[in-house]
Motif scaffolding. Structure first.
Motif, PDB file in Angstrom:
ATOM      1  N   VAL A   5      36.603  39.679  52.398  1.00 41.35           N
ATOM      2  CA  VAL A   5      36.226  40.659  51.393  1.00 41.35           C
ATOM      3  C   VAL A   5      35.565  39.920  50.242  1.00 41.35           C
ATOM      4  N   ASP A   6      34.472  40.469  49.725  1.00 41.38           N
ATOM      5  CA  ASP A   6      33.795  39.867  48.577  1.00 41.38           C
ATOM      6  C   ASP A   6      34.658  40.097  47.339  1.00 41.38           C
ATOM      7  N   VAL A   7      35.144  39.022  46.743  1.00 39.89           N
ATOM      8  CA  VAL A   7      36.022  39.114  45.582  1.00 39.89           C
ATOM      9  C   VAL A   7      35.378  38.512  44.339  1.00 39.89           C
ATOM     10  N   SER A   8      34.075  38.385  44.336  1.00 42.98           N
ATOM     11  CA  SER A   8      33.406  37.748  43.205  1.00 42.98           C
ATOM     12  C   SER A   8      33.665  38.489  41.895  1.00 42.98           C
ATOM     13  N   GLU A   9      33.725  39.807  41.932  1.00 43.05           N
ATOM     14  CA  GLU A   9      33.986  40.556  40.706  1.00 43.05           C
ATOM     15  C   GLU A   9      35.443  40.399  40.259  1.00 43.05           C
ATOM     16  N   LEU A  10      36.322  40.085  41.185  1.00 41.47           N
ATOM     17  CA  LEU A  10      37.715  39.871  40.819  1.00 41.47           C
ATOM     18  C   LEU A  10      37.884  38.604  39.984  1.00 41.47           C
ATOM     19  N   ARG A  11      36.986  37.635  40.164  1.00 40.98           N
ATOM     20  CA  ARG A  11      37.050  36.421  39.343  1.00 40.98           C
ATOM     21  C   ARG A  11      36.823  36.763  37.867  1.00 40.98           C
ATOM     22  N   THR A  12      35.846  37.616  37.625  1.00 39.55           N
ATOM     23  CA  THR A  12      35.585  38.056  36.260  1.00 39.55           C
ATOM     24  C   THR A  12      36.797  38.799  35.712  1.00 39.55           C
ATOM     25  N   LEU A  13      37.374  39.641  36.535  1.00 38.70           N
ATOM     26  CA  LEU A  13      38.566  40.382  36.130  1.00 38.70           C
ATOM     27  C   LEU A  13      39.720  39.443  35.838  1.00 38.70           C
ATOM     28  N   SER A  14      39.904  38.431  36.670  1.00 35.17           N
ATOM     29  CA  SER A  14      41.023  37.515  36.448  1.00 35.17           C
ATOM     30  C   SER A  14      40.865  36.731  35.146  1.00 35.17           C
ATOM     31  N   ASP A  22      51.480  39.800  28.360  1.00 36.33           N
ATOM     32  CA  ASP A  22      52.353  39.596  29.519  1.00 36.33           C
ATOM     33  C   ASP A  22      52.834  40.912  30.108  1.00 36.33           C
ATOM     34  N   LYS A  23      53.109  41.873  29.266  1.00 39.84           N
ATOM     35  CA  LYS A  23      53.606  43.169  29.724  1.00 39.84           C
ATOM     36  C   LYS A  23      52.627  43.805  30.719  1.00 39.84           C
ATOM     37  N   VAL A  24      51.359  43.717  30.410  1.00 39.41           N
ATOM     38  CA  VAL A  24      50.352  44.307  31.292  1.00 39.41           C
ATOM     39  C   VAL A  24      50.197  43.461  32.554  1.00 39.41           C
ATOM     40  N   GLN A  25      50.278  42.136  32.411  1.00 43.52           N
ATOM     41  CA  GLN A  25      50.180  41.282  33.588  1.00 43.52           C
ATOM     42  C   GLN A  25      51.286  41.621  34.588  1.00 43.52           C
ATOM     43  N   GLY A  70      47.513  34.590  39.914  1.00 46.19           N
ATOM     44  CA  GLY A  70      47.453  36.034  40.033  1.00 46.19           C
ATOM     45  C   GLY A  70      48.490  36.577  40.992  1.00 46.19           C
ATOM     46  N   VAL A  71      48.199  37.762  41.512  1.00 45.17           N
ATOM     47  CA  VAL A  71      49.078  38.457  42.442  1.00 45.17           C
ATOM     48  C   VAL A  71      48.300  38.668  43.730  1.00 45.17           C
ATOM     49  N   GLU A  72      48.935  38.367  44.855  1.00 44.07           N
ATOM     50  CA  GLU A  72      48.258  38.536  46.139  1.00 44.07           C
ATOM     51  C   GLU A  72      49.201  39.168  47.145  1.00 44.07           C
ATOM     52  N   ALA A  73      48.617  39.820  48.133  1.00 42.69           N
ATOM     53  CA  ALA A  73      49.401  40.441  49.196  1.00 42.69           C
ATOM     54  C   ALA A  73      48.831  40.024  50.542  1.00 42.69           C
ATOM     55  N   LEU A 119      44.175  49.861  39.005  1.00 41.60           N
ATOM     56  CA  LEU A 119      43.981  48.734  38.066  1.00 41.60           C
ATOM     57  C   LEU A 119      43.269  49.204  36.803  1.00 41.60           C
ATOM     58  N   GLY A 120      42.285  50.058  36.974  1.00 39.95           N
ATOM     59  CA  GLY A 120      41.565  50.594  35.829  1.00 39.95           C
ATOM     60  C   GLY A 120      42.480  51.359  34.890  1.00 39.95           C
ATOM     61  N   ASP A 121      43.378  52.167  35.458  1.00 38.46           N
ATOM     62  CA  ASP A 121      44.344  52.889  34.635  1.00 38.46           C
ATOM     63  C   ASP A 121      45.253  51.939  33.892  1.00 38.46           C
ATOM     64  N   LEU A 122      45.658  50.870  34.573  1.00 42.03           N
ATOM     65  CA  LEU A 122      46.538  49.883  33.955  1.00 42.03           C
ATOM     66  C   LEU A 122      45.862  49.193  32.769  1.00 42.03           C
ATOM     67  N   PHE A 123      44.594  48.886  32.931  1.00 40.07           N
ATOM     68  CA  PHE A 123      43.876  48.104  31.916  1.00 40.07           C
ATOM     69  C   PHE A 123      43.085  48.951  30.936  1.00 40.07           C
ATOM     70  N   LYS A 124      43.154  50.260  31.091  1.00 39.60           N
ATOM     71  CA  LYS A 124      42.362  51.140  30.232  1.00 39.60           C
ATOM     72  C   LYS A 124      42.543  50.767  28.757  1.00 39.60           C
ATOM     73  N   GLY A 125      41.448  50.499  28.124  1.00 42.04           N
ATOM     74  CA  GLY A 125      41.476  50.201  26.698  1.00 42.04           C
ATOM     75  C   GLY A 125      41.859  48.770  26.353  1.00 42.04           C
ATOM     76  N   LEU A 126      42.179  47.946  27.344  1.00 42.07           N
ATOM     77  CA  LEU A 126      42.597  46.579  27.044  1.00 42.07           C
ATOM     78  C   LEU A 126      41.509  45.548  27.288  1.00 42.07           C
ATOM     79  N   LEU A 127      40.581  45.854  28.155  1.00 43.02           N
ATOM     80  CA  LEU A 127      39.540  44.858  28.478  1.00 43.02           C
ATOM     81  C   LEU A 127      38.248  45.169  27.750  1.00 43.02           C
TER      82      LEU A 127
END
Length: 127
Positions: A5-14, A22-25, A70-73, A119-127
């Motif tokens: 899977v292309d995860v290049s955009e996840l690098r920017t997110l990370s 920490d609470k959000v992490q 990060g977190v992985e599954a 993830l978007g809901d989690l980070f809404k307004g934080l990034l």
């Protein structure tokens, strides 16, 4: 079996995630876990719908790891469980048959939008 899977955009997110509290992490782990559970359940449904491979349904499992990066599954059949070693035959087949169960990457792609929304809901307004 490898799924790419292309995860290049996840690098920017990370990188952006490194700056959030920490609470959000800690909130990321349940999102990853729910996504992994959804994929696991879809893989189990795919196997259960197969006349030949429904017996290996319960070999599918997932593990979630939290690391400094990060977190992985990891999601898929556990070859140590009953029938888990037959998953390659179920998905890819052999010269004698098999290959009747959809590729797991389909379940991964089906979960992508829900995962991104969570993830978007989690980070809404934080990034």
């Amino acid at each position: 079996m490898a799924v790419r899977v292309d995860v290049s955009e996840l690098r920017t997110l990370s990188t952006a995630m490194a700056r959030i509290p920490d609470k959000v992490q800690r909130g990321v782990r349940p999102v990853v876990s729910k996504g992994a559970l959804n994929i696991k359940q879809e893989l189990q449904m795919d196997l259960a719908s197969s006349q030949s491979f429904r017996g290996i349904t319960f070999s599918v499992n997932y593990d979630v790891k939290v690391t400094a990066g990060g977190v992985e599954a990891e999601i898929g059949p556990d070859k140590d469980k009953y029938g888990g070693a037959l998953a390659n035959v179920a998905i890819f087949g052999t010269s004698r048959g098999g290959g009747t169960v959809p590729d797991p990457s389909i379940a991964l792609m089906a979960e992508a939008d829900r995962f991104e929304t969570a993830l978007g809901d989690l980070f809404k307004g934080l990034l």
